[in-house]
Design a protein around this motif. Sequence first.
Motif, PDB file in Angstrom:
ATOM      1  N   LEU A 137     -68.668  -6.135 -16.601  1.00 13.38           N
ATOM      2  CA  LEU A 137     -68.637  -5.703 -17.855  1.00 13.38           C
ATOM      3  C   LEU A 137     -67.313  -4.722 -18.274  1.00 13.38           C
ATOM      4  O   LEU A 137     -66.836  -4.597 -19.274  1.00 13.38           O
ATOM      5  CB  LEU A 137     -69.860  -5.065 -18.267  1.00 13.38           C
ATOM      6  CG  LEU A 137     -71.201  -5.585 -18.181  1.00 13.38           C
ATOM      7  CD1 LEU A 137     -72.597  -4.774 -18.076  1.00 13.38           C
ATOM      8  CD2 LEU A 137     -71.397  -6.470 -18.906  1.00 13.38           C
ATOM      9  N   ILE A 138     -67.125  -4.037 -17.142  1.00  9.58           N
ATOM     10  CA  ILE A 138     -65.996  -3.116 -17.286  1.00  9.58           C
ATOM     11  C   ILE A 138     -64.421  -3.476 -17.206  1.00  9.58           C
ATOM     12  O   ILE A 138     -63.755  -3.143 -17.814  1.00  9.58           O
ATOM     13  CB  ILE A 138     -66.199  -1.898 -16.300  1.00  9.58           C
ATOM     14  CG1 ILE A 138     -67.414  -1.184 -16.604  1.00  9.58           C
ATOM     15  CG2 ILE A 138     -64.921  -0.860 -16.045  1.00  9.58           C
ATOM     16  CD1 ILE A 138     -68.016  -0.203 -15.634  1.00  9.58           C
ATOM     17  N   MET A 139     -64.271  -4.674 -16.309  1.00  4.97           N
ATOM     18  CA  MET A 139     -62.816  -5.128 -15.998  1.00  4.97           C
ATOM     19  C   MET A 139     -62.242  -5.731 -17.445  1.00  4.97           C
ATOM     20  O   MET A 139     -61.349  -5.368 -17.744  1.00  4.97           O
ATOM     21  CB  MET A 139     -62.951  -5.958 -14.885  1.00  4.97           C
ATOM     22  CG  MET A 139     -62.934  -5.261 -13.616  1.00  4.97           C
ATOM     23  SD  MET A 139     -61.463  -3.927 -13.307  1.00  4.97           S
ATOM     24  CE  MET A 139     -60.215  -5.147 -13.286  1.00  4.97           C
ATOM     25  N   PRO A 140     -63.114  -6.387 -18.002  1.00  7.05           N
ATOM     26  CA  PRO A 140     -62.339  -6.831 -19.376  1.00  7.05           C
ATOM     27  C   PRO A 140     -61.885  -5.964 -20.333  1.00  7.05           C
ATOM     28  O   PRO A 140     -60.991  -5.778 -20.946  1.00  7.05           O
ATOM     29  CB  PRO A 140     -63.633  -7.921 -19.860  1.00  7.05           C
ATOM     30  CG  PRO A 140     -64.462  -8.112 -18.822  1.00  7.05           C
ATOM     31  CD  PRO A 140     -64.350  -6.825 -17.702  1.00  7.05           C
ATOM     32  N   PHE A 141     -62.930  -4.705 -20.344  1.00  9.41           N
ATOM     33  CA  PHE A 141     -62.488  -3.780 -21.261  1.00  9.41           C
ATOM     34  C   PHE A 141     -61.281  -3.007 -20.690  1.00  9.41           C
ATOM     35  O   PHE A 141     -60.626  -2.657 -21.431  1.00  9.41           O
ATOM     36  CB  PHE A 141     -63.773  -2.590 -21.363  1.00  9.41           C
ATOM     37  CG  PHE A 141     -63.530  -1.410 -22.074  1.00  9.41           C
ATOM     38  CD1 PHE A 141     -63.276  -1.495 -23.353  1.00  9.41           C
ATOM     39  CD2 PHE A 141     -63.705  -0.270 -21.319  1.00  9.41           C
ATOM     40  CE1 PHE A 141     -63.004  -0.209 -24.162  1.00  9.41           C
ATOM     41  CE2 PHE A 141     -63.656   1.008 -21.997  1.00  9.41           C
ATOM     42  CZ  PHE A 141     -63.187   1.098 -23.294  1.00  9.41           C
ATOM     43  N   LEU A 142     -61.042  -2.481 -19.425  1.00  6.11           N
ATOM     44  CA  LEU A 142     -60.059  -2.045 -18.857  1.00  6.11           C
ATOM     45  C   LEU A 142     -58.856  -2.801 -19.034  1.00  6.11           C
ATOM     46  O   LEU A 142     -57.538  -2.317 -19.342  1.00  6.11           O
ATOM     47  CB  LEU A 142     -60.064  -1.842 -17.321  1.00  6.11           C
ATOM     48  CG  LEU A 142     -61.165  -0.614 -17.213  1.00  6.11           C
ATOM     49  CD1 LEU A 142     -61.577  -0.477 -15.377  1.00  6.11           C
ATOM     50  CD2 LEU A 142     -61.024   0.919 -17.600  1.00  6.11           C
ATOM     51  N   ASP A 143     -58.994  -3.973 -19.027  1.00  5.88           N
ATOM     52  CA  ASP A 143     -57.809  -4.977 -19.029  1.00  5.88           C
ATOM     53  C   ASP A 143     -57.222  -5.045 -20.381  1.00  5.88           C
ATOM     54  O   ASP A 143     -56.112  -4.903 -20.692  1.00  5.88           O
ATOM     55  CB  ASP A 143     -58.025  -6.500 -18.730  1.00  5.88           C
ATOM     56  CG  ASP A 143     -58.242  -6.850 -17.200  1.00  5.88           C
ATOM     57  OD1 ASP A 143     -57.739  -6.104 -16.632  1.00  5.88           O
ATOM     58  OD2 ASP A 143     -59.147  -7.694 -16.865  1.00  5.88           O
ATOM     59  N   ASN A 144     -58.274  -4.890 -21.507  1.00  6.78           N
ATOM     60  CA  ASN A 144     -57.720  -5.009 -22.687  1.00  6.78           C
ATOM     61  C   ASN A 144     -57.244  -3.434 -23.159  1.00  6.78           C
ATOM     62  O   ASN A 144     -56.254  -3.285 -23.779  1.00  6.78           O
ATOM     63  CB  ASN A 144     -59.216  -4.849 -23.886  1.00  6.78           C
ATOM     64  CG  ASN A 144     -58.694  -4.731 -25.298  1.00  6.78           C
ATOM     65  OD1 ASN A 144     -58.899  -3.755 -25.633  1.00  6.78           O
ATOM     66  ND2 ASN A 144     -58.322  -5.752 -25.914  1.00  6.78           N
ATOM     67  N   GLN A 145     -57.688  -2.604 -22.597  1.00  2.00           N
ATOM     68  CA  GLN A 145     -57.131  -0.978 -22.862  1.00  2.00           C
ATOM     69  C   GLN A 145     -55.827  -0.732 -22.099  1.00  2.00           C
ATOM     70  O   GLN A 145     -54.781  -0.158 -22.542  1.00  2.00           O
ATOM     71  CB  GLN A 145     -58.227   0.058 -22.436  1.00  2.00           C
ATOM     72  CG  GLN A 145     -59.263  -0.116 -23.264  1.00  2.00           C
ATOM     73  CD  GLN A 145     -59.117   0.202 -24.934  1.00  2.00           C
ATOM     74  OE1 GLN A 145     -58.523   1.233 -25.224  1.00  2.00           O
ATOM     75  NE2 GLN A 145     -59.678  -0.753 -25.844  1.00  2.00           N
TER      76      GLN A 145
END
Length: 223
Positions: free
Chosen positions: A150-158
């Motif tokens: 859940l967290i890695m796609p968000f960090l990749d995006n940011q």
Amino acid sequence: MTKQQANWSPYDNNGGTCVAIAGADYCVIAADTRMSTGYNILTRDYSKIIKLADKCVLASSGFQADVRALQKVLAARHMTYQHQHNKQMSCPAMGQLLSNTLYYKRFFPYYAFNVLGGLDSEGKGCVFTYDAVGSYERVGYSSQGSGATLIMPFLDNQLKSPSPLLLPAKDAVTPLSESEAIDLVKTCFASATERDIYTGDKLKMLILNADGVRREEMDLRRD
């Protein structure tokens, strides 16, 4: 009458999530404090973070019995290193030691998924991310554990880390300020806690910079 077979496994997965972000002169390492097995919460206040050296911190999810065994081995090896060299290990050296220690047990691995964070010899933030058998990479940010998907796609995006294949090579550090990185980590966990039943209760963070180590906490969902 059907024959029933007893299946026993030497491993368990106690859940939980770890995140680390490296900046130009800081590193933020964070993990939740929930430890579960199946649908049972064993404890709501178990820290997954351990300080291995003055400028090096390890966060681990997976099977916490194996994590504790791994932490003890690393502490013993670090003690030997200090006696032989009269100094503490740097974070990149500890990263290589952790890789060697995991690879040595590759045929009966430590069921531990690690993120190592700290400051290198130049004072830059560094994050090393691992699989269970010691394959590792220096990155600008990483997440491990039950909430990592859940967290890695968000960090990749940011954060959009530059590809390691680009030439000339770019620093694997994030462009955020320290306070922005802390807020981003808090947002990550608040979001992951809504969807992952194995992440929750409390967030513990260690922030490393030139001034030393600072600790911060934040309450998460308890249901």
